[in-house]
Design a protein around this motif. Structure first.
Motif, PDB file in Angstrom:
ATOM      1  N   GLU A 107      11.202   8.844   0.344  1.00  0.00           N
ATOM      2  CA  GLU A 107      11.496   8.489   1.733  1.00  0.00           C
ATOM      3  C   GLU A 107      10.343   8.847   2.681  1.00  0.00           C
ATOM      4  O   GLU A 107      10.211   8.276   3.759  1.00  0.00           O
ATOM      5  CB  GLU A 107      12.778   9.188   2.215  1.00  0.00           C
ATOM      6  N   GLU A 108       9.496   9.803   2.269  1.00  0.00           N
ATOM      7  CA  GLU A 108       8.400  10.260   3.139  1.00  0.00           C
ATOM      8  C   GLU A 108       7.065   9.607   2.790  1.00  0.00           C
ATOM      9  O   GLU A 108       6.051   9.894   3.423  1.00  0.00           O
ATOM     10  CB  GLU A 108       8.280  11.786   3.052  1.00  0.00           C
ATOM     11  N   TRP A 109       7.046   8.734   1.784  1.00  0.00           N
ATOM     12  CA  TRP A 109       5.799   8.049   1.447  1.00  0.00           C
ATOM     13  C   TRP A 109       5.398   7.080   2.567  1.00  0.00           C
ATOM     14  O   TRP A 109       6.242   6.547   3.293  1.00  0.00           O
ATOM     15  CB  TRP A 109       5.950   7.254   0.156  1.00  0.00           C
ATOM     16  N   ASN A 110       4.102   6.834   2.688  1.00  0.00           N
ATOM     17  CA  ASN A 110       3.605   5.812   3.596  1.00  0.00           C
ATOM     18  C   ASN A 110       3.491   4.496   2.816  1.00  0.00           C
ATOM     19  O   ASN A 110       2.585   4.337   1.994  1.00  0.00           O
ATOM     20  CB  ASN A 110       2.232   6.199   4.158  1.00  0.00           C
ATOM     21  N   ILE A 111       4.428   3.592   3.046  1.00  0.00           N
ATOM     22  CA  ILE A 111       4.436   2.307   2.350  1.00  0.00           C
ATOM     23  C   ILE A 111       4.278   1.191   3.378  1.00  0.00           C
ATOM     24  O   ILE A 111       5.107   1.037   4.280  1.00  0.00           O
ATOM     25  CB  ILE A 111       5.735   2.103   1.544  1.00  0.00           C
TER      26      ILE A 111
ATOM     27  N   MET B 183       0.852  -1.191   0.000  1.00  0.00           N
ATOM     28  CA  MET B 183       0.000   0.000   0.000  1.00  0.00           C
ATOM     29  C   MET B 183       0.887   1.239   0.000  1.00  0.00           C
ATOM     30  O   MET B 183       1.684   1.447   0.912  1.00  0.00           O
ATOM     31  CB  MET B 183      -0.914   0.017   1.222  1.00  0.00           C
ATOM     32  N   VAL B 184       0.761   2.054  -1.040  1.00  0.00           N
ATOM     33  CA  VAL B 184       1.592   3.251  -1.186  1.00  0.00           C
ATOM     34  C   VAL B 184       0.687   4.478  -1.153  1.00  0.00           C
ATOM     35  O   VAL B 184      -0.152   4.667  -2.042  1.00  0.00           O
ATOM     36  CB  VAL B 184       2.391   3.218  -2.503  1.00  0.00           C
ATOM     37  N   GLN B 185       0.831   5.318  -0.140  1.00  0.00           N
ATOM     38  CA  GLN B 185       0.019   6.527   0.003  1.00  0.00           C
ATOM     39  C   GLN B 185       0.893   7.662   0.529  1.00  0.00           C
ATOM     40  O   GLN B 185       2.041   7.447   0.901  1.00  0.00           O
ATOM     41  CB  GLN B 185      -1.166   6.276   0.940  1.00  0.00           C
ATOM     42  N   GLY B 186       0.340   8.859   0.566  1.00  0.00           N
ATOM     43  CA  GLY B 186       1.080  10.008   1.082  1.00  0.00           C
ATOM     44  C   GLY B 186       2.182  10.472   0.160  1.00  0.00           C
ATOM     45  O   GLY B 186       3.224  10.950   0.619  1.00  0.00           O
ATOM     46  N   LYS B 187       1.962  10.351  -1.150  1.00  0.00           N
ATOM     47  CA  LYS B 187       2.978  10.809  -2.104  1.00  0.00           C
ATOM     48  C   LYS B 187       3.001  12.329  -2.215  1.00  0.00           C
ATOM     49  O   LYS B 187       3.991  12.914  -2.628  1.00  0.00           O
ATOM     50  CB  LYS B 187       2.710  10.216  -3.489  1.00  0.00           C
ATOM     51  N   THR B 188       1.874  12.938  -1.876  1.00  0.00           N
ATOM     52  CA  THR B 188       1.774  14.396  -1.972  1.00  0.00           C
ATOM     53  C   THR B 188       1.267  14.970  -0.654  1.00  0.00           C
ATOM     54  O   THR B 188       0.706  14.252   0.189  1.00  0.00           O
ATOM     55  CB  THR B 188       0.817  14.809  -3.108  1.00  0.00           C
ATOM     56  N   ARG B 189       1.448  16.258  -0.522  1.00  0.00           N
ATOM     57  CA  ARG B 189       0.953  16.970   0.656  1.00  0.00           C
ATOM     58  C   ARG B 189       0.374  18.293   0.190  1.00  0.00           C
ATOM     59  O   ARG B 189       0.961  18.982  -0.652  1.00  0.00           O
ATOM     60  CB  ARG B 189       2.085  17.210   1.659  1.00  0.00           C
TER      61      ARG B 189
ATOM     62  N   LEU C 227       6.129  14.820  -2.446  1.00  0.00           N
ATOM     63  CA  LEU C 227       7.040  14.428  -1.368  1.00  0.00           C
ATOM     64  C   LEU C 227       8.085  13.435  -1.892  1.00  0.00           C
ATOM     65  O   LEU C 227       7.789  12.628  -2.789  1.00  0.00           O
ATOM     66  CB  LEU C 227       6.254  13.789  -0.222  1.00  0.00           C
ATOM     67  N   PRO C 228       9.301  13.464  -1.334  1.00  0.00           N
ATOM     68  CA  PRO C 228      10.312  12.470  -1.726  1.00  0.00           C
ATOM     69  C   PRO C 228       9.874  11.073  -1.303  1.00  0.00           C
ATOM     70  O   PRO C 228       9.092  10.905  -0.360  1.00  0.00           O
ATOM     71  CB  PRO C 228      11.561  12.932  -0.967  1.00  0.00           C
TER      72      PRO C 228
END
Length: 577
Positions: free
Chosen positions: A296-300, A274-280, A293-294
């Motif tokens: 490294e900061e994604w929620n995987i 599950m890959v989320q939080g690519k943007t803010r 977001l880079p």
């Protein structure tokens, strides 16, 4: 109609107090979540009805326009209708704003305070916030500074608090591997049993697997996207729209592009993660701009759903992508020293077959950039098949320069004829008639104002019912509006005539006189390139002189000049004289 004769020798309180200043009112309403039509107490319809009733009951307020920002946040001022209101204020159409409360203006207390303390007082704009019992004519913002500031601070804190709580809840759910994003990854759908769990969508998943298979065979992203389009398979955006996601309506004719393929090939979601939080995006940071977001900061969160490809396949494809990226960077660096020239026809050059804007591309030949324009619509949209719209910039600019030169010479002749006409008896007589019409209409406007005061006095004295008063007031306002429009049209006609005459003169001087004319002649005599000519000489002039360029083929170009209709009309007027 229930009007009777007025009582003699009785003066209304308003008349005794003096003449009321009339205000041109703009009602502004806003709702953060788009109004779904239900009659909630804070719906757009109720806001408008409430404020219109408030305006109708005040004799000095004339409603000009209602501005509605539906589904728009109040945490910033990047709002379409708010900006329209500000433009109308600058144009003098509105001098009074009526809102339900301060939070409708905005929830950023610093920006709201800036408008109420500085901008609106400077522009001499009256502001009425009905529920706050605030009227800038009765009290300035500073006199109620503490209460007004507290109100605005509470409004902003409320928005920030809601945003923070929603963000925290979503982040917690993302960290647990639950799907809470707005857009489903292509190849998956939500489980019927648990909407926060992804399951394979058979139709689109088979395409994802095929994309990885083709890439492993060595086919590039562009080749793969062409294959998919030839097979008439719906692109990700079109597929979502076909499955009921109305926010992708803009993609109803979209084709596959290489970037779609590249995005799929690099997305870990197809490994079962599950890959989320690519943007803010926060309306309290960077003006609400979306931030990428880079990685490294994604929620995987790993192994949350069934994978479509193996780790080995994904790693091989990732290595191929990295090699392609390095080759692209190397190619770009080869010609890095050759500068790019600004596009002289930006947003002015269109395809004659589909009507879309043409795309500009360049390549380096013999140490110089060679630019061309082409229609990219056939590669991006279904059902579009534009042909032969490819054209090089150099010969196009030479043709445009030649046509512009001829047009400027024509403008010069029209200008001289127009100056002669403006000195003629016919023109002076026309101006005399127009001036008389304006005087008569202004007198009529003054008479309508007096009539409005009379019917308001009758209403206050009980000689008119509310319904009759509002009916008569609307009729008088409609007549006044018609007179104002006629006066405005006459003033606008005079303004355009002066502006175009000055523009013609300036354009002609740019060609015939000064350093600019010498550079044009030297460049042409030396066989100079159209690129240099366009960027060095005609950038500003093209923007003013040319409205639109339509390319039907390399041999057929259509140029639309600014003020063309006015020039034709004035030419016929001069000929008629």
């Amino acid at each position: 109609m229930a009007r009777v004769s007025r009582k003699p020798n009785k003066v209304s309180a308003d008349q005794a107090a003096g003449v009321l200043k009339e205000y041109s009112v703009g009602i502004y309403t806003r709702l953060s979540v788009e109004d779904n039509g239900y009659e909630s107490k804070d719906s757009i319809q109720n806001q408008i009805a409430f404020l219109r009733d408030f305006v109708a009951r005040r004799e000095e307020l004339n409603l000009i326009q209602t501005y509605v920002d539906n589904g728009t946040t109040g945490t910033n001022f990047a709002r379409e209708q708010w900006n329209c209101l500000i433009e109308d204020i600058k144009a003098g159409k509105i001098n009074c704003i009526v809102v339900k409360d301060f939070s409708r203006i905005g929830r950023n207390y610093i920006e709201v305070g800036n408008y109420l303390e500085k901008i609106f007082p400077f522009l001499q704009i009256r502001v009425i916030a009905v529920n706050e019992n605030y009227d800038s004519n009765k009290q300035n913002f500073e006199s109620g500074m503490l209460m007004n500031s507290l109100t605005n601070i509470v409004n902003e804190y409320y928005a920030k608090d809601i945003s923070r709580k929603v963000t925290q809840v979503k982040r917690t759910m993302q960290q647990k591997g639950e799907f809470v994003s707005g857009v489903l990854p292509y190849g998956y759908k939500k489980s019927a049993e648990d909407r926060k769990v992804l399951i394979i969508d058979g139709e689109s998943a088979s395409i994802v697997r095929k994309i990885f298979e083709w890439r492993l065979q060595g086919k590039g992203c562009t080749v793969i996207s062409n294959y998919l389009n030839e097979l008439a398979l719906p692109s990700p955006g079109l597929y979502r729209y076909m499955n009921g996601n109305q926010s992708f309506k803009r993609s109803e004719n979209a084709k596959w592009k290489s970037k779609h393929v590249a995005g799929i090939l690099t997305n870990p979601v197809y490994l079962g993660h599950m890959v989320q939080g690519k943007t803010r995006q926060s309306y309290f940071e960077l003006g609400g701009k979306l931030q990428l977001l880079p990685k490294e900061e994604w929620n995987i969160v790993k192994n949350t759903h069934e994978a479509l490809v193996s780790q080995e396949e994904f790693d091989i494809v990732s290595a191929m992508a990295e090699n392609s990226r390095k080759k692209h960077v190397e190619q770009m660096n080869v010609h890095k020293a050759v500068p790019h020239l600004e596009n002289p026809l930006r947003k002015k050059i269109f395809c004659g077959q589909c009507g879309g804007l043409l795309t500009r591309r360049s390549r380096v030949l013999k140490g110089m950039r060679d630019y061309c324009y082409f229609c990219a619509a056939p590669q991006m949209q279904i059902g579009v098949s534009c042909r032969n719209t490819h054209i090089h910039e150099e010969p196009l600019m030479e043709a445009i320069v030649e046509a512009a030169d001829r047009q400027l010479r024509i403008f010069g002749r029209v200008e001289r004829g127009w100056i002669s006409y403006r000195k003629s008896e016919a023109y002076l007589e026309r101006k005399k008639t127009e001036d008389k019409m304006k005087r008569e209409m202004k007198e009529a406007l003054q008479l309508l104002k007096e009539q409005k005061k009379e019917i308001y006095a009758d209403f206050r004295e009980g000689l008119l019912t509310l319904g009759d008063y509002e009916y008569m007031k609307r009729n008088l306002e409609e007549k006044a509006k018609q007179y104002r429009v006629k006066i405005q049209n006459l003033d606008e006609q005079n303004r355009i005539e002066d502006e175009v005459q000055n523009t013609m003169k300036q354009h002609r001087q740019d060609i015939l006189d000064g350093l600019t004319g010498k550079e044009v002649r030297d460049d042409l005599n030396e066989g100079g390139r159209g690129n240099i000519l366009a960027n060095k000489i005609y950038m500003d002039m093209l923007d003013k002189l040319i409205e639109k360029i339509v390319i039907y083929s390399s041999g057929r170009v259509e140029i639309t000049y600014a003020y063309a209709d006015e020039f034709e009309k004035w030419s016929m007027t001069i000929i008629g004289q």
